[in-house]
Write an enzyme that holds these catalytic residues in place. Structure first.
Site, PDB file in Angstrom:
ATOM      1  N   LYS A  45       0.846  -1.207   0.000  1.00  0.00           N
ATOM      2  CA  LYS A  45       0.000   0.000   0.000  1.00  0.00           C
ATOM      3  C   LYS A  45       0.880   1.256   0.000  1.00  0.00           C
ATOM      4  O   LYS A  45       0.656   2.186  -0.768  1.00  0.00           O
ATOM      5  CB  LYS A  45      -0.924   0.004   1.233  1.00  0.00           C
ATOM      6  N   GLN A  74      -4.397  -1.064   9.662  1.00  0.00           N
ATOM      7  CA  GLN A  74      -4.330  -2.433   9.144  1.00  0.00           C
ATOM      8  C   GLN A  74      -4.905  -3.417  10.164  1.00  0.00           C
ATOM      9  O   GLN A  74      -4.562  -3.373  11.343  1.00  0.00           O
ATOM     10  CB  GLN A  74      -2.874  -2.791   8.795  1.00  0.00           C
ATOM     11  N   ASP A 116     -11.102   2.877   3.832  1.00  0.00           N
ATOM     12  CA  ASP A 116     -11.467   1.454   3.819  1.00  0.00           C
ATOM     13  C   ASP A 116     -12.991   1.295   3.730  1.00  0.00           C
ATOM     14  O   ASP A 116     -13.491   0.219   3.390  1.00  0.00           O
ATOM     15  CB  ASP A 116     -11.021   0.786   5.133  1.00  0.00           C
TER      16      ASP A 116
HETATM   17  N1  GUN Z   1      -6.442  -6.475   6.541  1.00  0.00           N
HETATM   18  C1  GUN Z   1      -6.656  -7.279   5.471  1.00  0.00           C
HETATM   19  N2  GUN Z   1      -7.299  -6.596   4.494  1.00  0.00           N
HETATM   20  C2  GUN Z   1      -7.499  -5.345   4.961  1.00  0.00           C
HETATM   21  C3  GUN Z   1      -8.089  -4.172   4.412  1.00  0.00           C
HETATM   22  O1  GUN Z   1      -8.609  -4.146   3.292  1.00  0.00           O
HETATM   23  N3  GUN Z   1      -8.081  -3.065   5.197  1.00  0.00           N
HETATM   24  C4  GUN Z   1      -7.545  -3.072   6.448  1.00  0.00           C
HETATM   25  N4  GUN Z   1      -7.598  -1.929   7.143  1.00  0.00           N
HETATM   26  N5  GUN Z   1      -6.979  -4.137   6.992  1.00  0.00           N
HETATM   27  C5  GUN Z   1      -6.951  -5.272   6.247  1.00  0.00           C
END
Ligand code: GUN
Length: 297
Positions: free
Chosen positions: A54, A98, A121
């Site tokens: 990311k 995350q 998100d």
């Molecule tokens: N952990 C696994 N996938 C995601 C996601 O799309 N967003 C977040 N914040 N954590 C994750």
């Protein structure tokens, strides 16, 4: 006839190029760029690898990116304070915490502490509600469903009046994509059915689908005889079914029997290289959108 492949890898490339161009225009006009903070608590290898991707992607697009790594034993109070700091930082337009978080921290408290207008998100209950209302109200769509809809649109699949069957009812994929496809608008206006583990005749429902979206997490669940000829099949499943002994890498399989399905449907997403690569692209798109709102451009 063999189905056309809908490549997430290719579509992601196109989206990232579009976002990059918009970032450059934004910088010229306002002197500002989208700002994204990724908060990583602890050192789970899977989380580190997701966050690294990311961060790298955000930097490659010219975003202002902060990678804020916190120790495994951070208290809930400290984490909430950190979120508050970024909620009040005008150069930050997207806040991503995350998941999963360590045991001492209540995920729900953390996710609801994020300003909904910076919740790229789209996990905050306010954004879940906005998605239900639809239209202009729904600023952010959650990234995986947003990626699915983008793939459907960019593959030239007609959605208006189409029978969409969604296999799976998770909060992250099944429920939101079903709602998004049923809304008024481009890439939507579909007639939607959600099927799940208690559905009586899965095969009969799937067989009606002009667009079949499968997010069940069960490798090979969807059999070729469940697929309507000429339909579009979106396979969201990413299942580890073994290990390649030479490379040490996991062997992945989707929820659809791909080899057989591709001889029946019209278009299909592969696993890997299908929906997976789309998620980060949509996160970047959400962050850009948030910055555009904040900067009124
Ligand atoms: N952990 C696994 N996938 C995601 C996601 O799309 N967003 C977040 N914040 N954590 C994750």
């Amino acid at each position: 006839m063999t189905a056309e492949l809908i490549s997430g890898t290719e579509i992601r490339k196109a989206i990232l190029a579009e976002v990059k161009e918009e970032v450059e225009q934004m910088k010229e006009k306002t002197g500002k760029v989208p700002g994204l903070v990724t908060i990583l608590v602890g050192s789970s290898p899977a989380s580190i690898s997701y966050v690294t991707l990311k961060v790298k992607t955000a930097i490659s697009l010219g975003f202002h990116e902060i990678q804020d790594d916190q120790p495994e034993d951070i208290s809930e109070e400290e984490l909430l304070k950190l979120i508050d700091k970024y909620n009040n930082d005008p150069d930050i337009h997207g806040i991503l915490v995350q998941l999963p978080l360590p045991k001492q921290i209540d995920d729900k408290k953390v996710l609801t502490a994020i300003n909904p207008d910076k919740d790229v998100d789209a996990f905050h209950p306010v954004n879940v509600g906005r998605l239900m209302i639809g239209g202009e109200e729904a600023i952010f769509h959650p990234c995986t469903p947003a990626g699915i809809q983008e793939m459907i649109v960019r593959s030239g699949t007609e959605t208006s009046g189409a029978e969409v069957v969604v296999v799976g009812r998770s909060n992250i994929v099944g429920k939101p994509i079903a709602m998004m496809m049923a809304q008024k608008g481009v890439g939507a206006n579909s007639t939607v059915t959600i099927v799940h583990t208690r559905t009586k005749d899965l095969a009969a429902h799937c067989l009606r689908a002009d667009i079949l979206i499968v997010a069940a997490g069960v490798p090979g669940l969807v059999k070729p005889e469940w697929i309507k000829p000429g339909s579009t099949v979106i396979d969201v499943g990413v299942n580890r079914i073994g290990m390649n002994e030479k490379t040490g890498k996991a062997i992945l399989s989707g929820d659809v029997d791909f080899e057989a399905a591709k001889e029946i449907c019209g278009k299909i997403t592969p696993v890997p290289g299908g929906v997976g690569p789309m998620t980060i692209a949509m996160l970047m798109k959400n962050t850009l959108k948030s910055a555009k709102y904040a900067l009124k451009v």
